[in-house]
Design a protein around this motif. Structure first.
Motif, short mmCIF file in Angstrom:
data_model
loop_
_atom_site.label_atom_id
_atom_site.label_comp_id
_atom_site.label_asym_id
_atom_site.label_seq_id
_atom_site.Cartn_x
_atom_site.Cartn_y
_atom_site.Cartn_z
N GLU A 1 -2.80 -17.24 2.56
CA GLU A 1 -1.97 -16.31 3.19
C GLU A 1 -2.79 -15.59 4.24
OE1 GLU A 1 0.39 -14.18 0.41
OE2 GLU A 1 1.64 -15.86 0.22
N LYS A 2 -3.83 -14.76 3.79
CA LYS A 2 -4.88 -14.12 4.62
C LYS A 2 -5.21 -14.88 5.74
CE LYS A 2 -9.35 -11.45 4.29
NZ LYS A 2 -8.78 -10.41 5.15
N ILE A 3 -5.58 -15.95 5.75
CA ILE A 3 -6.37 -16.89 6.82
C ILE A 3 -4.99 -16.96 7.87
CG2 ILE A 3 -7.03 -19.07 7.35
CD1 ILE A 3 -8.33 -19.19 4.76
N GLU A 4 -3.99 -17.17 7.29
CA GLU A 4 -2.93 -17.36 8.33
C GLU A 4 -2.76 -16.02 9.21
OE1 GLU A 4 1.98 -17.76 8.26
OE2 GLU A 4 0.76 -18.14 6.40
N HIS A 5 -2.87 -15.07 8.35
CA HIS A 5 -2.76 -13.58 9.11
C HIS A 5 -3.89 -13.43 10.04
CE1 HIS A 5 0.12 -12.87 6.10
NE2 HIS A 5 -0.51 -12.26 5.10
N ILE A 6 -4.93 -13.55 9.73
CA ILE A 6 -6.31 -13.16 10.43
C ILE A 6 -6.46 -14.02 11.68
CG2 ILE A 6 -7.31 -11.89 8.80
CD1 ILE A 6 -9.12 -14.11 8.42
N THR A 7 -5.73 -15.28 11.35
CA THR A 7 -5.93 -16.31 12.75
C THR A 7 -5.04 -16.14 13.77
OG1 THR A 7 -4.81 -18.06 11.40
CG2 THR A 7 -7.09 -18.11 11.43
N LYS A 8 -4.12 -15.16 13.63
CA LYS A 8 -3.18 -15.23 14.82
C LYS A 8 -4.01 -14.33 16.05
CE LYS A 8 0.45 -16.22 12.40
NZ LYS A 8 1.23 -17.35 12.73
N LYS A 9 -3.53 -14.70 17.13
CA LYS A 9 -4.38 -14.16 18.14
C LYS A 9 -4.16 -12.77 18.53
CE LYS A 9 -3.77 -18.61 20.87
NZ LYS A 9 -3.41 -19.37 22.08
N SER A 10 -3.23 -12.10 18.45
CA SER A 10 -3.04 -10.80 18.65
C SER A 10 -2.88 -9.61 17.52
CB SER A 10 -1.87 -10.42 19.60
OG SER A 10 -0.81 -10.46 18.89
N VAL A 11 -3.26 -8.38 17.75
CA VAL A 11 -3.00 -7.53 16.43
C VAL A 11 -1.63 -7.48 16.01
CG1 VAL A 11 -3.30 -5.09 15.96
CG2 VAL A 11 -4.83 -6.00 17.56
N ARG A 12 -0.70 -7.32 17.08
CA ARG A 12 0.67 -7.50 16.71
C ARG A 12 1.11 -8.67 16.05
NH1 ARG A 12 5.65 -5.70 20.57
NH2 ARG A 12 4.34 -3.78 20.48
N GLU A 13 0.52 -9.90 16.31
CA GLU A 13 1.00 -11.06 15.61
C GLU A 13 0.46 -11.01 14.18
OE1 GLU A 13 1.10 -14.82 19.02
OE2 GLU A 13 -0.59 -13.91 18.19
N LYS A 14 -0.71 -10.49 13.97
CA LYS A 14 -1.32 -10.24 12.84
C LYS A 14 -0.46 -9.37 11.66
CE LYS A 14 -6.09 -11.02 14.14
NZ LYS A 14 -7.54 -10.52 14.15
N ILE A 15 -0.16 -8.20 12.37
CA ILE A 15 0.69 -7.31 11.54
C ILE A 15 2.05 -8.08 11.24
CG2 ILE A 15 2.13 -5.09 12.00
CD1 ILE A 15 -0.19 -4.16 13.88
N PHE A 16 2.67 -8.50 12.19
CA PHE A 16 3.93 -9.33 11.98
C PHE A 16 3.72 -10.48 10.80
CE2 PHE A 16 6.11 -8.29 16.11
CZ PHE A 16 7.01 -7.60 15.73
N SER A 17 2.87 -11.25 10.88
CA SER A 17 2.48 -12.26 9.93
C SER A 17 2.38 -11.49 8.44
CB SER A 17 1.30 -12.73 10.12
OG SER A 17 1.02 -13.69 9.18
N TYR A 18 1.75 -10.40 8.40
CA TYR A 18 1.50 -9.61 7.03
C TYR A 18 2.54 -9.05 6.62
CZ TYR A 18 0.00 -6.04 3.66
OH TYR A 18 -0.26 -5.19 2.72
N LEU A 19 3.33 -8.31 7.55
CA LEU A 19 4.53 -7.77 6.99
C LEU A 19 5.60 -8.60 6.79
CD1 LEU A 19 4.84 -4.53 9.48
CD2 LEU A 19 3.95 -4.73 7.21
N SER A 20 5.80 -9.69 7.42
CA SER A 20 6.87 -10.78 7.07
C SER A 20 6.48 -11.20 5.75
CB SER A 20 6.70 -11.91 8.00
OG SER A 20 7.59 -13.06 7.77
#
Length: 222
Positions: free
Chosen positions: A146-165
């Motif tokens: 899950e963490k790898i999925e979050h941090i491999t997102k391109k933008s800060v917003r995408e990382k936040i969305f991934s984590y919060l989702s």
């Protein structure tokens, strides 16, 4: 000690063990309890990890540092969580990870490898502990994915969305409390804290989320 035994009985590592089996296993595995203050480091970077730790009380973060000292939070530890189990069994025992105490904590250390000694392998608690450890390592592998999925997102917003989702699905609600403060969340997502705070504010202004401290509400547009 009695309170500690009843607490351990409810942890995932000692699940399905009787109190007597827990007492015997702690003795056989040379268990010792130690108290740490906030910001203390449990391991010394680059030094061998020869004990597994179990959090009795308090909180801590597992932190990885690179050559230049940049920090990334791999996971947060709560009461009942264990750490150091993978590194304890690796041949290379000089990892660049540490465990930093975020709240005064009591940690129980033990030598889990002793469970494979010829004498201990016959003990009744042995198979239970090994199966429990396997379950814990499997779940940690899922969290790392899950963490790898979050941090491999391109933008800060995408990382936040991934984590919060992920949090929303975990708690089965669009409103929940996250486990990290702002700096810890920034370290976990591998972003600058200022960039994280700026993006969270923008997302709230755009009515995508609501937040106060560590409580978040996700807003789904019609």
């Amino acid at each position: 000690m009695k309170d500690t035994l009843f607490f351990l009985e409810k942890t995932e590592l000692f699940k399905n063990l009787t109190i007597d089996e827990i007492k015997k296993s702690l003795k056989d595995l040379n268990a010792k309890k130690q108290t740490f203050q906030k910001n203390n480091l449990v391991y010394e970077l680059g030094k061998p990890i020869d004990k597994i730790g179990l959090v009795i009380s308090g909180n801590a973060n597992v932190i990885k540092e690179d050559f230049w000292g940049n920090r990334t939070i791999l996971t947060q530890l709560k009461p009942g969580n264990i750490f150091g189990e993978v590194m304890n069994f690796q041949k290379n025992k000089n990892p660049n990870i540490n465990v930093e105490i975020s709240k005064e904590s009591e940690i129980l250390f033990f030598d889990f490898k002793k469970i494979f000694d010829s004498r201990e392998i016959l003990e009744s608690y042995n198979k239970k502990l090994i199966l429990n450890m396997f379950s814990i390592v499997t779940k940690k592998s899922i969290l790392l994915t899950e963490k790898i999925e979050h941090i491999t997102k391109k933008s800060v917003r995408e990382k936040i969305f991934s984590y919060l989702s992920t949090c929303a699905f975990k708690y089965e609600s669009n409103s929940f409390k996250i486990e990290f403060n702002r700096q810890e969340l920034a370290d976990y997502l591998s972003v600058e804290r200022t960039a994280l705070s700026r993006e969270l504010s923008k997302m709230q202004e755009e009515n995508l989320i609501l937040f106060k401290n560590n409580k978040f509400t996700l807003i789904k547009k019609d």
